[in-house]
Write a protein that holds these residues in place. Structure first.
Motif, PDB file in Angstrom:
ATOM      1  N   THR A 235       0.853  -1.182   0.000  1.00  0.00           N
ATOM      2  CA  THR A 235       0.000   0.000   0.000  1.00  0.00           C
ATOM      3  C   THR A 235       0.890   1.234   0.000  1.00  0.00           C
ATOM      4  OG1 THR A 235      -1.824  -1.086   1.164  1.00  0.00           O
ATOM      5  CG2 THR A 235      -1.749   1.316   1.260  1.00  0.00           C
ATOM      6  N   THR A 237       0.982   5.279   0.079  1.00  0.00           N
ATOM      7  CA  THR A 237       0.061   6.311   0.539  1.00  0.00           C
ATOM      8  C   THR A 237       0.821   7.530   1.052  1.00  0.00           C
ATOM      9  OG1 THR A 237      -1.711   6.785   2.130  1.00  0.00           O
ATOM     10  CG2 THR A 237      -0.026   5.222   2.823  1.00  0.00           C
ATOM     11  N   VAL A 276      -2.017  -1.114  -3.664  1.00  0.00           N
ATOM     12  CA  VAL A 276      -2.876   0.062  -3.571  1.00  0.00           C
ATOM     13  C   VAL A 276      -1.999   1.297  -3.672  1.00  0.00           C
ATOM     14  CG1 VAL A 276      -4.415   1.421  -2.106  1.00  0.00           C
ATOM     15  CG2 VAL A 276      -4.645  -1.075  -2.178  1.00  0.00           C
ATOM     16  N   GLU A 278      -2.626   5.311  -3.339  1.00  0.00           N
ATOM     17  CA  GLU A 278      -3.734   6.174  -2.937  1.00  0.00           C
ATOM     18  C   GLU A 278      -3.269   7.549  -2.499  1.00  0.00           C
ATOM     19  OE1 GLU A 278      -5.642   4.068   0.259  1.00  0.00           O
ATOM     20  OE2 GLU A 278      -4.096   4.561   1.717  1.00  0.00           O
ATOM     21  N   ASP A 279      -4.197   8.526  -2.638  1.00  0.00           N
ATOM     22  CA  ASP A 279      -4.073   9.859  -2.054  1.00  0.00           C
ATOM     23  C   ASP A 279      -2.755  10.535  -2.399  1.00  0.00           C
ATOM     24  OD1 ASP A 279      -6.536   9.390  -0.826  1.00  0.00           O
ATOM     25  OD2 ASP A 279      -5.604   8.464   0.910  1.00  0.00           O
ATOM     26  N   THR A 283       2.023  10.144  -9.199  1.00  0.00           N
ATOM     27  CA  THR A 283       2.076   8.864  -8.502  1.00  0.00           C
ATOM     28  C   THR A 283       3.148   7.910  -8.993  1.00  0.00           C
ATOM     29  OG1 THR A 283      -0.297   9.097  -8.126  1.00  0.00           O
ATOM     30  CG2 THR A 283       0.645   6.907  -7.790  1.00  0.00           C
ATOM     31  N   LYS A 310      -6.359   4.915  -6.297  1.00  0.00           N
ATOM     32  CA  LYS A 310      -7.499   5.560  -5.641  1.00  0.00           C
ATOM     33  C   LYS A 310      -7.170   6.991  -5.221  1.00  0.00           C
ATOM     34  CE  LYS A 310     -10.618   4.881  -1.685  1.00  0.00           C
ATOM     35  NZ  LYS A 310     -10.899   4.024  -0.501  1.00  0.00           N
ATOM     36  N   ASN A 311      -8.038   7.911  -5.596  1.00  0.00           N
ATOM     37  CA  ASN A 311      -7.914   9.315  -5.186  1.00  0.00           C
ATOM     38  C   ASN A 311      -6.561   9.904  -5.578  1.00  0.00           C
ATOM     39  OD1 ASN A 311     -10.461   9.026  -4.084  1.00  0.00           O
ATOM     40  ND2 ASN A 311      -9.703   8.738  -1.994  1.00  0.00           N
ATOM     41  N   TYR A 331      -9.369   1.942 -11.150  1.00  0.00           N
ATOM     42  CA  TYR A 331      -9.070   3.361 -10.980  1.00  0.00           C
ATOM     43  C   TYR A 331     -10.297   4.039 -10.382  1.00  0.00           C
ATOM     44  CZ  TYR A 331      -5.071   2.460 -14.006  1.00  0.00           C
ATOM     45  OH  TYR A 331      -3.900   1.968 -14.538  1.00  0.00           O
TER      46      TYR A 331
END
Length: 437
Positions: A235, A237, A276, A278-279, A283, A310-311, A331
């Motif tokens: 993950t 993040t 994952v 995310e945020d 990226t 995600k996001n 997505y």
């Protein structure tokens, strides 16, 4: 019995010195796909990282080269322990890489308030960058650079060849560290929550755009001139420091994040699966420069499957040069969304059977972004549950600068391909660090 790294030497001891303890676990017997996830290898045919010699990481490690680490210092010590032998490193708990405050890294004389005063566009203007200032001792840009060098030394960790890094137990991960998979072969990273490093000393570049920009360093992980790398069930993040918490100076966000994952500078044979992302803003980049043909031509072969993006704002991924196979990814966008696939110089992207969930007001024409005029293959994708030709959607919204179909190659290294309409559900139920444990 455990091994300990004491004054630069690995010794066998029950108690031993008080330096970094690297606890030995495991059976010493390699298993291709046994119950011990730390000894699992990438299955044949599972993306580009399975090509040629495949990716086994540290699966062949004997008992003396299996370590459990609970601090960032222990992880860095484990990377250097044991020479070139295959190794398995189990991460237990959250490893803090960046210390208590940015002041831990600041050079004597560095004063951010003075930095802002010295390089205020009202004083400095927008026509000259700060590279010359970086070379003049005593200037705030010089001291910023010295400070940044100190942070880089602390938070970067070089992963060796033939290594598996895997999270075990609850909350396994790294905060503020940057895994450097640089110039090596055969690396597996699994089951970790990687919170993006927060750059304490971004550089102001007044010449970046019309009104300047703050530029930061440090990806959570970077694959650089490395081969056979499998990143699985992690993950990525921004964690406690999303961009929404960052201040602004000179009218621009004080950007303290770089990427979550980059694959650059001659890297090759990489599979990223069930992660994952995310945020985050910028990226995932594959290929870092249009001028890197000498190192990147014929390389940057990357497979992305069953990942959740995600996001995010952009770069999921942005591609240059590489034959990139992106299939069965989910997505999920919010109002900050800019694009997912960036079509860059000599990119050869195949994007098939992915699922896009876009908010109201964001059309399918936003999924692609054309940086350069190179063709891609995009078939079988769904947008908000409806089968959609994302190239046609882009071209309808951007008639003056259309994209062409046909990446010029057909992916062969795929093991499991789910129907596009099932992808959002399947990925939501299986992606991320906690799904491995």
């Amino acid at each position: 019995m455990s091994t300990q790294l004491c004054h630069g030497r690995v010794i066998a001891s029950v108690v031993g010195c008080t330096a970094l303890v690297l606890a030995v676990t495991g059976t010493g017997t390699a298993q291709a796909h046994g119950r011990d996830a730390s000894r699992q290898t990438l299955a044949a045919g599972d993306g580009w990282a399975s090509a040629t010699t495949g990716t086994t990481g540290g699966a062949a490690a004997d008992a003396a080269h299996v370590y459990t680490v609970t601090t960032w210092a222990e992880l860095k010590a484990a990377f250097t322990a044991g020479g070139t032998a295959p190794k398995i490193i189990k991460v237990r708990g959250t490893l803090d890489a960046d210390g208590d405050t940015c002041a831990d890294f600041a050079a004597d004389g560095y004063d951010f308030s003075q930095y802002l005063a010295d390089y205020d566009p009202a004083v400095w203007g927008y026509d000259t960058d700060l590279e010359a200032e970086k070379k003049i001792p005593g200037t705030q840009e010089y001291l910023r650079n010295v400070s940044a060098t100190a942070q880089a030394k602390a938070i970067k960790a070089n992963v060796p060849d033939n290594t598996t890094i895997i999270g075990v137990g609850k909350d396994a991960g790294i905060v503020g560290g940057s895994l450097q998979i640089n110039g090596v072969d055969n690396v597996i990273v699994r089951g970790l929550t990687l919170e993006s490093p927060l750059d304490c000393f971004p550089q102001w570049d007044p010449t970046d755009g019309d009104t300047g920009n703050w530029n930061s360093e440090y990806d959570a992980a970077v694959v650089y001139n490395a081969t056979h790398v499998w990143l699985d069930h992690n993950t990525f993040t921004d964690g406690a420091h999303p961009d929404s918490t960052l201040p602004s100076y000179y009218g621009r966000i004080f950007q303290q994040h770089d990427g979550e994952l980059d694959v650059v500078k001659g890297a090759d044979y990489v599979t990223a699966s069930w992660n994952v992302f995310e945020d985050h803003d910028k990226t995932f980049m594959i290929g870092n420069s249009d001028s890197a043909g000498a190192t990147d031509e014929g390389k940057l072969r990357v497979t992305l499957h069953h990942n959740l993006f995600k996001n995010l704002v952009e770069r999921a991924p942005r591609v240059r040069f590489g034959q990139v196979d992106a299939y069965n990814n989910s997505y999920v966008a919010n109002a900050d969304y800019s694009y997912s696939f960036g079509i860059g110089y000599k990119s050869q992207l195949v994007a098939e059977k992915n699922a896009f969930t876009l908010p109201a007001g964001v059309g399918a024409g936003s999924i692609l972004h054309r940086w350069n005029d190179y063709p891609l293959t995009a078939t079988g994708n769904v947008v908000n549950g409806t089968s959609t030709d994302i190239i046609a959607a882009y071209n309808s919204a951007n008639a003056a600068a259309p994209l062409r179909s046909g990446a010029g190659w057909i992916p062969e290294l795929r093991l499991r391909v789910d129907p596009a309409k099932a992808v959002a559900r399947v990925v939501a139920g299986g992606a991320g660090a906690t799904r491995l444990r």
